[in-house]
Scaffold this active site. Structure first.
Site, short mmCIF file in Angstrom:
data_model
loop_
_atom_site.label_atom_id
_atom_site.label_comp_id
_atom_site.label_asym_id
_atom_site.label_seq_id
_atom_site.Cartn_x
_atom_site.Cartn_y
_atom_site.Cartn_z
N LYS A 177 0.83 -1.11 -0.25
CA LYS A 177 0.12 0.06 0.15
C LYS A 177 0.87 1.31 0.15
O LYS A 177 1.37 1.73 0.80
CB LYS A 177 -0.99 0.02 1.13
CG LYS A 177 -1.95 1.32 1.09
CD LYS A 177 -2.07 1.95 2.32
CE LYS A 177 -1.76 3.23 2.49
NZ LYS A 177 -1.74 4.38 1.24
N GLY A 230 6.62 5.18 7.91
CA GLY A 230 5.99 6.47 8.42
C GLY A 230 6.08 7.05 9.42
O GLY A 230 7.25 6.93 10.32
N SER A 231 5.11 7.56 9.87
CA SER A 231 5.01 8.48 11.19
C SER A 231 4.83 7.60 12.25
O SER A 231 4.11 6.89 12.36
CB SER A 231 4.10 9.44 11.13
OG SER A 231 2.57 8.82 10.86
N GLY A 235 2.71 4.49 13.14
CA GLY A 235 3.28 3.32 13.54
C GLY A 235 2.54 2.71 14.68
O GLY A 235 2.43 1.23 14.83
N GLU A 252 9.61 1.40 10.96
CA GLU A 252 10.70 2.34 10.39
C GLU A 252 10.14 3.70 10.50
O GLU A 252 9.24 4.01 9.74
CB GLU A 252 11.22 2.29 9.02
CG GLU A 252 11.63 0.81 8.80
CD GLU A 252 13.22 0.73 9.03
OE1 GLU A 252 13.98 1.75 9.53
OE2 GLU A 252 13.82 -0.17 8.87
N CYS A 286 13.54 10.82 6.41
CA CYS A 286 13.62 10.44 8.00
C CYS A 286 14.75 10.74 8.61
O CYS A 286 14.65 11.02 9.92
CB CYS A 286 13.10 8.89 7.92
SG CYS A 286 14.22 7.79 7.16
N GLU A 385 9.61 16.38 14.70
CA GLU A 385 10.15 16.24 13.31
C GLU A 385 9.30 17.46 12.36
O GLU A 385 8.14 17.26 12.33
CB GLU A 385 9.76 14.76 12.74
CG GLU A 385 10.42 14.41 11.47
CD GLU A 385 9.97 13.03 11.36
OE1 GLU A 385 8.87 12.55 11.68
OE2 GLU A 385 10.95 12.43 10.72
P1 NAD Z 1 2.35 8.59 7.46
O1 NAD Z 1 2.61 7.87 8.75
O2 NAD Z 1 1.19 9.59 7.63
O3 NAD Z 1 1.95 7.71 6.32
C1 NAD Z 1 2.76 6.67 6.00
C2 NAD Z 1 2.02 5.46 5.17
O4 NAD Z 1 1.12 5.02 6.18
C3 NAD Z 1 0.96 6.05 4.01
O5 NAD Z 1 1.01 5.04 3.16
C4 NAD Z 1 -0.12 6.03 4.79
O6 NAD Z 1 -1.45 6.30 3.88
C5 NAD Z 1 -0.45 5.08 5.70
N1 NAD Z 1 -1.37 5.39 6.74
C6 NAD Z 1 -1.88 6.69 7.16
N2 NAD Z 1 -2.63 6.22 8.31
C7 NAD Z 1 -3.03 4.89 8.37
C8 NAD Z 1 -3.52 3.92 9.21
N3 NAD Z 1 -4.28 4.55 10.18
N4 NAD Z 1 -3.39 2.70 9.22
C9 NAD Z 1 -2.56 2.36 8.12
N5 NAD Z 1 -1.81 2.89 7.32
C10 NAD Z 1 -1.96 4.25 7.48
O7 NAD Z 1 3.68 8.94 7.26
P2 NAD Z 1 4.25 10.11 6.04
O8 NAD Z 1 3.66 11.41 6.11
O9 NAD Z 1 3.79 9.26 4.47
O10 NAD Z 1 5.73 9.71 5.99
C11 NAD Z 1 6.44 10.61 6.81
C12 NAD Z 1 6.79 9.98 7.84
O11 NAD Z 1 7.43 8.82 7.72
C13 NAD Z 1 7.98 10.83 8.61
O12 NAD Z 1 7.54 10.55 10.09
C14 NAD Z 1 9.38 10.05 8.25
O13 NAD Z 1 10.20 10.28 9.17
C15 NAD Z 1 8.86 8.78 8.21
N6 NAD Z 1 9.81 8.09 7.54
C16 NAD Z 1 10.46 6.96 8.18
C17 NAD Z 1 11.64 6.14 7.47
C18 NAD Z 1 12.64 5.40 8.24
O14 NAD Z 1 13.20 4.55 7.29
N7 NAD Z 1 12.53 5.31 9.47
C19 NAD Z 1 11.86 6.66 6.06
C20 NAD Z 1 10.81 7.30 5.41
C21 NAD Z 1 10.03 8.02 6.10
#
Ligand code: NAD
Length: 483
Positions: A177, A230-231, A235, A252, A286, A385
């Site tokens: 996804k 993601g965030s 997470g 991550e 990230c 962040e």
């Molecule tokens: P996000 O958490 O908003 O979204 C990430 C993914 O999760 C997207 O595909 C989103 O559609 C999905 N998502 C959103 N709500 C959800 C839910 N309730 N259930 C399941 N999935 C859901 O993050 P973002 O804004 O897309 O990305 C930015 C964040 O990702 C930042 O915090 C960044 O630091 C982090 N990030 C971490 C790494 C790493 O390797 N540690 C790498 C890249 C980004």
């Protein structure tokens, strides 16, 4: 009026299929804020179809391939992605607003991930363990089965490569996804996988909103492992949902990574790396080096040099390939503005800003890179962040103080240490609480081979490198009595 040129479909069982919902999500170009495409707004039923097709593929085809055969498929996919590098980079450039060089670097990283994991497939061994007389004991590394991958928008191709590449290499099949803001390149890669001979169902992509289908993926009983990047907020949600059925999760998450500069550092080497670490991908990284900790005696001269470097930075449309492109979307831009407005209210001094070029449309999501100084350690700018090109500087007295500041956030993803003192390099590496410590460099070379992940609120689990294969497998112990 909508200006879409095409409409993208989900990719399930080697076919482009519309969502069962009949709904779509518009795709915006961050460089001008205009709609240029559409993706499917899928729901839990679409996820179910994808998971079932993955399960069939696993049981009927994928699990019967040898590791070497999986490796050959991945190697062919690597070569195919390389052939289509220009096309994929262009998609990513438009979809995510990435300057040309960044989009190309991301596509090149994807080539390298598939190449690395192709070579790793048949090198994943178990152990034999000395035990009682008359026994032979061995461990087998077995795939989880059907793995779910939730990908963010900041580096779609790179994160897909490291997560899906590792999972496929370990013998899993995948349901992916992507983030709703960044799907186009991954849908195309799935088509390329079909062209090189991937069996139907090995790699499925379903697009839509996180709270709708990310959540449905995490809840689906047919998903045996979830890789989430993601965030921290999402997470936590994923982890809670997965916990209900004891599904393993790799997290991550975010970071607030420090760049720590001692007075004996080689500043000529450090300055370009420090600037790049916060402006790469417009700070939406990230592991962005978003906190600058500087030894007191060189604080003023270093800020002066960095200020000059920031003033030279130019921001503009992705196609102009300047130092910095737009942010991903309007609410991300607003988020950065809110942080900067808080800095203003708190009296945090601004040292310098880059420039948005005249050619940048007003409807694009631009933000000039900004260097702030004397940021109090407890201010949200030093703790949260921003996910934009904003660098927060503060000074430290000595090594202990540097360590205290470095560890003073909820995050622990990466750290950069700049010093010529060899003993101090090791002491710092030991004392900093993070998944990665870079000494006199900051993430050069892409690091496909290097295990990557965080501690604390930056998550757990490791992707990239060979280490990822342990996370994408489960260990079975087989004890045989033959005496
Ligand atoms: P996000 O958490 O908003 O979204 C990430 C993914 O999760 C997207 O595909 C989103 O559609 C999905 N998502 C959103 N709500 C959800 C839910 N309730 N259930 C399941 N999935 C859901 O993050 P973002 O804004 O897309 O990305 C930015 C964040 O990702 C930042 O915090 C960044 O630091 C982090 N990030 C971490 C790494 C790493 O390797 N540690 C790498 C890249 C980004």
């Amino acid at each position: 009026m909508k200006q879409n040129e095409t409409m993208q479909f989900n990719y399930i069982a080697n076919a482009s299929v519309p969502s069962l919902t009949g709904k779509t999500i518009p795709v915006l170009d961050p460089s001008d804020g205009q709609v240029f495409d559409e993706i499917q707004r899928s729901n839990a039923h679409d996820i179910d179809v994808a998971v079932r097709s993955a399960r069939d593929c696993l049981e009927l085809v994928w699990s019967r391939l040898s590791a070497a055969e999986r490796g050959r498929l991945l190697m062919r996919l690597s070569a195919k992605v390389a052939e289509h590098l220009d096309e994929l980079a262009l998609l990513e450039q438009r979809d995510c607003g990435k300057p040309v060089k960044q989009a190309r670097a991301d596509a090149a990283a994807l080539v390298r991930y598939f190449e690395f994991y192709a070579g790793a497939c048949d090198k994943l061994h178990g152990d034999t363990i000395p035990y009682l007389d008359g026994y032979s004991v061995m461990t087998w590394r077995e795939p989880h089965g059907v793995t779910g991958h939730v990908i963010p928008w900041n580096y779609p191709m790179q994160i897909f490569g490291r997560s899906v590449g590792g999972a496929l290499a370990a013998g899993n099949v995948c349901v992916v996804k992507p983030a709703e803001d960044a799907c186009l390149s991954l849908l195309r890669v799935a088509q390329l996988a079909t062209e090189v001979g991937f069996p139907a169902g090995a790699l499925n992509i379903v697009t839509g909103y996180g709270h709708e289908i990310g959540d449905a993926l995490a809840r689906h009983p047919g998903i045996d492992h979830i890789s989430f990047t993601g965030s921290p907020r999402v997470g936590t949600l994923i982890q809670q949902v997965a916990a209900e059925r004891h599904c393993p999760v790799t997290l991550e998450l975010g970071g607030k990574s420090p760049q720590i500069v001692f007075a004996d550092a080689d500043l000529d080497a450090a300055i370009p790396a420090i600037v790049n670490a916060i402006v790469q991908n417009a700070g939406q990284t990230c592991s962005a080096g978003s906190r600058l900790l500087v030894e007191q005696s060189i604080y003023e001269p270093l800020l002066e040099r960095l200020g000059q470097a920031f003033e030279k930075l130019r921001v503009g449309p992705a196609a102009m390939d300047l130092d910095v492109g737009p942010l991903i979307r309007q609410n991300q831009q607003q988020r950065v503005w809110d942080f900067l407005s808080d800095a203003h209210v708190a009296g945090i001094p601004m040292v310098a800003q880059g420039q948005i070029v005249d050619e940048a449309p007003d409807t694009g999501f631009y933000q000039a890179p900004t260097l702030l100084r004397d940021v109090p350690v407890n201010h949200r700018l030093a703790q949260e962040e921003v996910f934009g090109p904003v660098l927060c500087a503060m000074s430290f007295k000595d090594e202990n103080h540097a360590v205290e500041l470095a560890n003073a956030t909820q995050f622990g993803l990466a750290a950069g240490v700049w010093t010529r003192d060899g003993a101090r390099q090791f002491r710092m590496a030991k004392r900093i609480k993070s998944g990665q410590v870079f000494i006199n460099n900051y993430g050069a070379g892409g690091g496909v081979e290097l295990p990557f992940g965080g501690v604390k609120s930056s998550g757990y689990g490791r992707e990239k490198g060979f280490e990822a294969l342990y996370g994408f497998t489960t260990l079975k112990t087989v004890a045989l009595r033959h005496g």
